[in-house]
Scaffold this active site. Structure first.
Site, mmCIF file in Angstrom:
data_model
loop_
_atom_site.group_PDB
_atom_site.id
_atom_site.type_symbol
_atom_site.label_atom_id
_atom_site.label_comp_id
_atom_site.label_asym_id
_atom_site.label_seq_id
_atom_site.Cartn_x
_atom_site.Cartn_y
_atom_site.Cartn_z
ATOM 1 N N TYR A 136 0.861 -1.171 0.000
ATOM 2 C CA TYR A 136 0.000 0.000 0.000
ATOM 3 C C TYR A 136 0.904 1.230 0.000
ATOM 4 O O TYR A 136 1.529 1.547 1.011
ATOM 5 C CB TYR A 136 -0.891 -0.029 1.246
ATOM 6 C CG TYR A 136 -1.948 1.051 1.329
ATOM 7 C CD1 TYR A 136 -1.594 2.395 1.403
ATOM 8 C CD2 TYR A 136 -3.290 0.736 1.369
ATOM 9 C CE1 TYR A 136 -2.547 3.392 1.491
ATOM 10 C CE2 TYR A 136 -4.264 1.718 1.472
ATOM 11 C CZ TYR A 136 -3.887 3.049 1.526
ATOM 12 O OH TYR A 136 -4.848 4.012 1.616
ATOM 13 N N LYS A 164 -0.338 -1.003 -4.599
ATOM 14 C CA LYS A 164 -1.458 -0.072 -4.709
ATOM 15 C C LYS A 164 -0.856 1.316 -4.815
ATOM 16 O O LYS A 164 -0.320 1.858 -3.847
ATOM 17 C CB LYS A 164 -2.380 -0.179 -3.493
ATOM 18 C CG LYS A 164 -3.559 0.795 -3.547
ATOM 19 C CD LYS A 164 -4.336 0.812 -2.246
ATOM 20 C CE LYS A 164 -5.455 1.847 -2.296
ATOM 21 N NZ LYS A 164 -6.113 2.024 -0.988
#
Length: 300
Positions: A136, A164
C-alpha cells in the site's frame, strides 16, 4: 485460491452498529452485493474498513466473516496495518490461517520509517507468509514512499506481487512498468485517477466508492480496459464528483454515507471519527444524489 490481481477490488467498509460493535448481518449482505455486481476481489479493513480503529479480535472476526461469506467466489484480501513488525508478522500468520488469499500491507503505523527500515519491514512480512502481498503506497497519508528503487530491493521476494499506487502522480505508473515490466501488478488506489491509470496500463483498482456504486465502477473499469474510452469518459464524468470524495481525510465517513444512500447500510463509524452533520452532510448527500441522477441519465 490463486489471486487474479485485476478488476475492481473494493476497500470494503466495516459495517458497525450504533454502539460501535460489528454488524455481522450488514457485513455479509454488503459482501454479497459487491460480488453480485461483478467485483474482482474484496479488500477487508483497508482505510475504509477503519483498520487501525478495530481491536485485534475484531479484525480477525471480520476476516472470518468474509471468508465464510465469500466462499471462494472472489479473492479475499486483508488490509494489514500494525504498529510494529512483530504484530504485523503475527497478523499475517493469523490471516493466512483464517483463509484469506492475500494481504494489502500498510507501512508501519505512527512511525515514519526510513528507506532501510521500510524495505526490511516489508521483507519480514513477506517471509512470514505464503500469501501474496500488495504494498500500500500512500506517501501523502502515511509519510512513506515505496519508490521504484526501494521496490527493486523486494523484487526477489516472490510473494510481493502488487503495489497499490496512491502517490497521486500518474507518472509513477509508467515509471514502475518501465523499470519492472510485468514483475509487479500495479493497482490504481485513487478513485479519481482510474481512467488515467488504465490508459497507462493498469487493470486493477482498489476503490472506496465502489462500495456505493459497485456496478458502475465495474463497468467503468471494463470500458477503459477494453478501450471503450467514449463510454468510459461519459461514465467517469458522471461519477467524478463522487470519486473526488475518496481523496479527502474524511473518506470513511463520505463512503459510508454514500453506501447508506445507495444501499441502506449503516453509516456508523468508530470514534474518534464522527458521523457527518450540518452543511457538510448535506453537501455530501447532494454529491451522491447527483451521481445517481447522472448515471440514470446515461442509461436513458
Amino acid at each position: 485460491m490463486q489471486v487474479n490481481w485485476k478488476g475492481v477490488f473494493p476497500a470494503v467498509t466495516t459495517k458497525l452498529k450504533q454502539d460501535g460493535s460489528l454488524d455481522r448481518d450488514a457485513i455479509v449482505s454488503g459482501l454479497n452485493r459487491l460480488i453480485d455486481n461483478g467485483v474482482g476481489g474484496v479488500v477487508m479493513m483497508g482505510m475504509v474498513g477503519e483498520n487501525a480503529q478495530l481491536t485485534p479480535d475484531e479484525k480477525r472476526t471480520v476476516l472470518k466473516i468474509a471468508v465464510e461469506t465469500v466462499k471462494g467466489r472472489v479473492p479475499v484480501i486483508s488490509g494489514l496495518a500494525e504498529l510494529n513488525t512483530a504484530n504485523a508478522v503475527q497478523f499475517a500468520k493469523d490471516a493466512e490461517a483464517i483463509g484469506v488469499q492475500g494481504l494489502m500491507v500498510f507501512p508501519g503505523l505512527t512511525y515514519r520509517s526510513d528507506d532501510r527500515e521500510t524495505v526490511e519491514y516489508y521483507r519480514s512480512i513477506a517471509r512470514s507468509t505464503k500469501l501474496g502481498l500488495m504494498i500500500y503506497n500512500n506517501p501523502r497519508g502515511y509519510g512513506v514512499d515505496m519508490r521504484p528503487d526501494l521496490l527493486a530491493q523486494l523484487a526477489d521476494e516472490a510473494n510481493v506481487v502488487a503495489i497499490k499506487e496512491e502517490t497521486y502522480d500518474t507518472t509513477r505508473v509508467t515509471d514502475l512498468y518501465a523499470r519492472f515490466g510485468e514483475r509487479f501488478v500495479v493497482f490504481c488506489g485513487v478513485d479519481d485517477l482510474i481512467v488515467e491509470s488504465v490508459a497507462l496500463g493498469v487493470t486493477g483498482w482498489v476503490s472506496g466508492m465502489a462500495n456505493a456504486m459497485p456496478k458502475e465502477s465495474v463497468d467503468l473499469l471494463n470500458y477503459a480496459v477494453n478501450g471503450e474510452y467514449g463510454k468510459a469518459r461519459a461514465l467517469y464524468r458522471a461519477l467524478i464528483d463522487l470519486f473526488h470524495l475518496d481523496t479527502h481525510v474524511k473518506l470513511v465517513q463520505y463512503i459510508k454515507l454514500a453506501e447508506n444512500i445507495t444501499a441502506g447500510y449503516p453509516e456508523y463509524v468508530k470514534a474518534p471519527r464522527l458521523m457527518l452533520e450540518g452543511e457538510e452532510r448535506q453537501r455530501t448527500i447532494a454529491i451522491v444524489e447527483k451521481a445517481i441522477a447522472n448515471v440514470r441519465a446515461l442509461s436513458q
